[in-house]
Scaffold this active site. Structure first.
Site, PDB file in Angstrom:
ATOM      1  N   GLY A  70      17.761  14.445 -11.902  1.00  0.00           N
ATOM      2  CA  GLY A  70      16.630  13.837 -11.203  1.00  0.00           C
ATOM      3  C   GLY A  70      16.867  12.450 -10.657  1.00  0.00           C
ATOM      4  O   GLY A  70      16.279  12.064  -9.656  1.00  0.00           O
ATOM      5  N   GLU A  83      16.117   6.616 -14.912  1.00  0.00           N
ATOM      6  CA  GLU A  83      15.380   7.878 -15.038  1.00  0.00           C
ATOM      7  C   GLU A  83      14.531   8.075 -13.783  1.00  0.00           C
ATOM      8  O   GLU A  83      14.111   7.103 -13.150  1.00  0.00           O
ATOM      9  CB  GLU A  83      14.529   7.758 -16.321  1.00  0.00           C
ATOM     10  CG  GLU A  83      13.543   8.849 -16.629  1.00  0.00           C
ATOM     11  CD  GLU A  83      14.148  10.189 -16.951  1.00  0.00           C
ATOM     12  OE1 GLU A  83      14.900  10.704 -16.095  1.00  0.00           O
ATOM     13  OE2 GLU A  83      13.847  10.748 -18.018  1.00  0.00           O
ATOM     14  N   ASP A  84      14.311   9.337 -13.416  1.00  0.00           N
ATOM     15  CA  ASP A  84      13.472   9.590 -12.249  1.00  0.00           C
ATOM     16  C   ASP A  84      11.986   9.383 -12.555  1.00  0.00           C
ATOM     17  O   ASP A  84      11.277   8.699 -11.832  1.00  0.00           O
ATOM     18  CB  ASP A  84      13.722  11.000 -11.671  1.00  0.00           C
ATOM     19  CG  ASP A  84      13.588  12.111 -12.713  1.00  0.00           C
ATOM     20  OD1 ASP A  84      13.400  11.811 -13.910  1.00  0.00           O
ATOM     21  OD2 ASP A  84      13.676  13.293 -12.319  1.00  0.00           O
ATOM     22  N   ASP A 128       7.113  11.260 -17.995  1.00  0.00           N
ATOM     23  CA  ASP A 128       5.879  12.052 -18.014  1.00  0.00           C
ATOM     24  C   ASP A 128       5.308  11.981 -19.421  1.00  0.00           C
ATOM     25  O   ASP A 128       4.513  11.095 -19.731  1.00  0.00           O
ATOM     26  CB  ASP A 128       6.222  13.478 -17.573  1.00  0.00           C
ATOM     27  CG  ASP A 128       5.014  14.389 -17.500  1.00  0.00           C
ATOM     28  OD1 ASP A 128       3.890  13.938 -17.753  1.00  0.00           O
ATOM     29  OD2 ASP A 128       5.192  15.586 -17.188  1.00  0.00           O
ATOM     30  N   LYS A 174       4.160   8.217 -15.307  1.00  0.00           N
ATOM     31  CA  LYS A 174       2.800   8.790 -15.280  1.00  0.00           C
ATOM     32  C   LYS A 174       1.883   8.125 -16.295  1.00  0.00           C
ATOM     33  O   LYS A 174       0.670   8.305 -16.229  1.00  0.00           O
ATOM     34  CB  LYS A 174       2.858  10.304 -15.504  1.00  0.00           C
ATOM     35  CG  LYS A 174       3.424  11.059 -14.304  1.00  0.00           C
ATOM     36  CD  LYS A 174       3.308  12.561 -14.481  1.00  0.00           C
ATOM     37  CE  LYS A 174       3.867  13.302 -13.275  1.00  0.00           C
ATOM     38  NZ  LYS A 174       4.004  14.747 -13.547  1.00  0.00           N
ATOM     39  N   PHE A 224       2.182  17.031 -10.098  1.00  0.00           N
ATOM     40  CA  PHE A 224       3.598  17.380 -10.189  1.00  0.00           C
ATOM     41  C   PHE A 224       4.250  16.947  -8.886  1.00  0.00           C
ATOM     42  O   PHE A 224       3.831  17.345  -7.804  1.00  0.00           O
ATOM     43  CB  PHE A 224       3.815  18.875 -10.441  1.00  0.00           C
ATOM     44  CG  PHE A 224       5.210  19.136 -10.915  1.00  0.00           C
ATOM     45  CD1 PHE A 224       5.554  18.948 -12.251  1.00  0.00           C
ATOM     46  CD2 PHE A 224       6.209  19.512 -10.013  1.00  0.00           C
ATOM     47  CE1 PHE A 224       6.855  19.137 -12.692  1.00  0.00           C
ATOM     48  CE2 PHE A 224       7.511  19.699 -10.448  1.00  0.00           C
ATOM     49  CZ  PHE A 224       7.835  19.520 -11.784  1.00  0.00           C
ATOM     50  N   ASP A 265      12.612  17.726  -8.797  1.00  0.00           N
ATOM     51  CA  ASP A 265      12.637  19.133  -8.399  1.00  0.00           C
ATOM     52  C   ASP A 265      11.451  19.901  -8.936  1.00  0.00           C
ATOM     53  O   ASP A 265      10.808  19.522  -9.910  1.00  0.00           O
ATOM     54  CB  ASP A 265      13.897  19.806  -8.942  1.00  0.00           C
ATOM     55  CG  ASP A 265      13.819  20.025 -10.460  1.00  0.00           C
ATOM     56  OD1 ASP A 265      13.603  19.034 -11.180  1.00  0.00           O
ATOM     57  OD2 ASP A 265      13.953  21.175 -10.905  1.00  0.00           O
ATOM     58  N   ARG A 276      14.812  18.661  -4.240  1.00  0.00           N
ATOM     59  CA  ARG A 276      15.436  17.401  -4.676  1.00  0.00           C
ATOM     60  C   ARG A 276      15.908  16.544  -3.502  1.00  0.00           C
ATOM     61  O   ARG A 276      15.998  15.333  -3.609  1.00  0.00           O
ATOM     62  CB  ARG A 276      16.659  17.679  -5.560  1.00  0.00           C
ATOM     63  CG  ARG A 276      16.355  18.220  -6.935  1.00  0.00           C
ATOM     64  CD  ARG A 276      17.601  18.084  -7.819  1.00  0.00           C
ATOM     65  NE  ARG A 276      17.537  18.913  -9.012  1.00  0.00           N
ATOM     66  CZ  ARG A 276      16.955  18.556 -10.155  1.00  0.00           C
ATOM     67  NH1 ARG A 276      16.366  17.379 -10.246  1.00  0.00           N
ATOM     68  NH2 ARG A 276      16.949  19.354 -11.191  1.00  0.00           N
TER      69      ARG A 276
END
Ligand code: IMP
Ligand code: MG
Length: 182
Positions: free
Chosen positions: A54, A109-110, A113, A141, A161, A168, A174
């Site tokens: 990610g 990190e992407d 969550d 988030k 999402f 992805d 992506r």
């Protein structure tokens, strides 16, 4: 935006609204890189550790704007299968062989969550004797508020999402240069 219609049916899902366009991402990435450049003493031995897959675009854009010596490695962790829900299981598929002892480790990190992935993985890295471990995430988030604090957060993300710019849905989307909701 013409390219959206080319990809918006992949994975059996459609892309919704663009949440962060590529220019907003570019500007924010540069700001974060400037802060990272200033944050660490010049003699810190900095290892930037990207979470694949990610973070691959964020990582590539970020490190090109950081004006100090650093090294790069990656981690591959998997907590979501082909799902938009966290399964709770975190597997480490590639563990960086790099020596961590005494080094400053910056995890890239992407998106955070539930926070579960980092909560499970950061202690494993800390056990290897780094000077410190920091987290830089493009998106947060801010749902669970659990575990690991991110030192740098690109954007507080909506609880949708999101796909694109590395993120992805079942491995699709992506490559999009912007971030959109599904
Ligand atoms: P966490 O363990 O729940 O914090 O989830 C972290 C990982 O889940 C991220 O690195 C992503 O790979 C994935 N993830 C969480 N939310 C999203 C999303 O909105 N879109 C795409 N991937 C996501
Ligand atoms: Mg993923």
């Amino acid at each position: 935006m013409t390219q959206r219609s080319d990809v918006n049916q992949l994975g059996g899902r459609s892309i919704g609204r663009v949440v962060y366009d590529s220019e907003s991402i570019r500007l924010r990435v540069r700001q974060i890189a400037d802060e990272i450049t200033e944050a660490y003493p010049a003699d810190d031995d900095l290892l930037v550790l990207g979470f694949l897959k990610g973070s691959f675009l964020f990582m590539a854009d970020l490190v090109r704007e950081i004006r100090r010596p650093l090294q790069i490695d990656f981690l591959i962790a998997s907590s979501y299968a082909d799902s938009t829900e966290s399964s709770g299981e975190v597997r480490l598929l590639y563990d960086p062989p790099a020596e961590l002892t005494g080094r400053t480790v910056l995890i890239v990190e992407d998106i955070i969550d539930s926070g579960l992935t980092l909560e499970r993985l950061v202690p494993r890295l800390e056990a290897r004797g780094p000077k410190r471990v920091d987290v830089c995430t493009l998106l947060h988030k801010r749902l669970a508020g659990r575990g690991v604090e991110a030192r740098w957060v690109g954007f507080d993300a909506p609880n949708d999402f999101l796909v694109g710019y590395g993120l992805d849905y079942a491995e699709d989307f992506r490559h999009l240069p912007y971030i959109a909701s599904l």
